[in-house]
Design a protein around this motif. Structure first.
Motif, short mmCIF file in Angstrom:
data_model
loop_
_atom_site.label_atom_id
_atom_site.label_comp_id
_atom_site.label_asym_id
_atom_site.label_seq_id
_atom_site.Cartn_x
_atom_site.Cartn_y
_atom_site.Cartn_z
N VAL A 19 41.75 66.61 29.11
CA VAL A 19 42.82 66.32 30.07
C VAL A 19 42.32 65.37 31.16
CG1 VAL A 19 44.37 67.36 31.76
CG2 VAL A 19 43.96 68.51 29.59
N GLN A 20 41.07 65.56 31.57
CA GLN A 20 40.49 64.70 32.59
C GLN A 20 40.45 63.24 32.14
OE1 GLN A 20 39.19 65.79 35.66
NE2 GLN A 20 38.78 63.67 36.23
N VAL A 21 40.01 63.02 30.91
CA VAL A 21 39.82 61.66 30.42
C VAL A 21 41.13 61.00 30.03
CG1 VAL A 21 38.74 60.28 28.60
CG2 VAL A 21 37.45 62.11 29.71
N THR A 22 42.01 61.77 29.39
CA THR A 22 43.22 61.17 28.82
C THR A 22 44.40 61.13 29.79
OG1 THR A 22 43.89 63.31 27.91
CG2 THR A 22 42.55 61.87 26.51
N VAL A 23 44.42 62.02 30.78
CA VAL A 23 45.59 62.10 31.67
C VAL A 23 45.22 61.73 33.11
CG1 VAL A 23 47.40 63.59 32.57
CG2 VAL A 23 46.65 63.84 30.20
N LEU A 24 44.33 62.51 33.71
CA LEU A 24 44.05 62.33 35.14
C LEU A 24 43.39 60.99 35.45
CD1 LEU A 24 42.82 65.94 36.02
CD2 LEU A 24 45.10 64.95 36.32
N ALA A 25 42.52 60.53 34.56
CA ALA A 25 41.83 59.27 34.81
C ALA A 25 42.76 58.07 34.72
CB ALA A 25 40.67 59.11 33.84
N PRO A 30 45.28 56.48 44.44
CA PRO A 30 44.38 55.84 45.41
C PRO A 30 43.17 56.71 45.69
CG PRO A 30 46.33 56.72 46.51
CD PRO A 30 46.58 56.84 45.04
N GLY A 31 42.01 56.06 45.79
CA GLY A 31 40.79 56.79 46.09
C GLY A 31 40.18 57.44 44.86
N ALA A 32 39.84 58.70 45.00
CA ALA A 32 39.16 59.43 43.92
C ALA A 32 40.16 59.88 42.86
CB ALA A 32 38.42 60.62 44.49
N VAL A 33 39.62 60.53 41.83
CA VAL A 33 40.42 61.07 40.72
C VAL A 33 40.36 62.60 40.80
CG1 VAL A 33 40.66 61.21 38.21
CG2 VAL A 33 39.94 59.07 39.29
#
Length: 243
Positions: A19-25, A30-33
């Protein structure tokens, strides 16, 4: 128990990484992830303790280091999450679990700030100045904000799933029963007839029948007292089973 814990931990880490790699990233915030992997490690560390938290953090960070599109040195995020998982596990109370959400939320805020600082610090040691160019202050503020907004939906769920596969180390006995049940059983045995060779129990000295075993010497009054005492004991045992 340990096999279930390992399987559950692996499943949670893999799902969080995907989920981190495919959606949130890809949200282009703006700024961090938002760091779902960090929140997953925190939830597991708050339940399993500092040793397991450090191990889970290292493995999760190593997977993040080699998962595309990672553009940093392998082992960088593994070190960060290992330290964060260890520190978060130290907050686990000896009683077994946190009584309120205050401590977990403080842990999330501290971990968001600490992981960003550690990641930028390790990057500076290896010559990566991306955090300095992007603005460290903005990264700290946005990382803390995003993780605090996402934490109420992730951390309680991870902690609940982790507790389901974990036995109670205080109440469980090696034989499979609970410590409370063992003490109740001991009390029930102690309140029953004695087997000691004192002559007043079921067996007297030398294995001969004791006074309590000689039915011929019982009076009607003794029989009545024995019956009433048996009812009282049965009532006590019945009440304990209801609890």
């Amino acid at each position: 128990m340990y096999v279930n814990r390992m399987l559950l931990t692996a499943a949670l880490v893999v799902v969080a990484l995907i989920v981190q790699v495919t959606v949130l990233a890809r949200l282009q915030l703006p700024g961090a992830v938002p760091d779902l992997l960090l929140l997953t490690v925190l939830g597991l560390a708050l339940v399993y303790g500092h040793t397991a938290g450090a191990l889970v953090g290292f493995v999760a960070g190593l997977l993040a280091d080699i998962a595309p599109p990672a553009d940093h040195a392998v082992g960088r995020y593994a070190l960060v999450l290992c330290l964060i998982g260890y520190a978060a596990g130290l907050t686990k109370p000896e009683a077994g679990q946190h009584r309120s959400a205050t401590v977990p939320m403080l842990v999330v805020a501290s971990a968001a700030i600490g992981s960003t600082l550690l990641y930028a610090g390790v990057g500076a040691l290896v010559g990566d100045t991306a955090a300095r160019q992007a603005g460290l202050t903005g990264l700290l503020a946005t990382a803390t904000l995003y993780d605090l907004l996402l934490a109420p939906f992730v951390v309680p769920l991870v902690m609940s799933l982790a507790r389901r596969g974990e036995k109670d180390p205080i109440g469980a006995e090696p034989g499979g029963g609970s410590a409370g049940g063992g003490m109740r059983a001991y009390g029930w045995l102690a309140s029953g007839a004695s087997l000691s060779p004192s002559g007043s129990g079921l067996l007297g000295k030398g294995g001969k029948p004791g006074k309590g075993a000689k039915a011929g010497k019982r009076t009607s009054r003794n029989k009545t007292m024995d019956l009433s005492g048996g009812r009282a004991k049965a009532g006590k045992i019945k009440g304990v089973k209801r609890l």
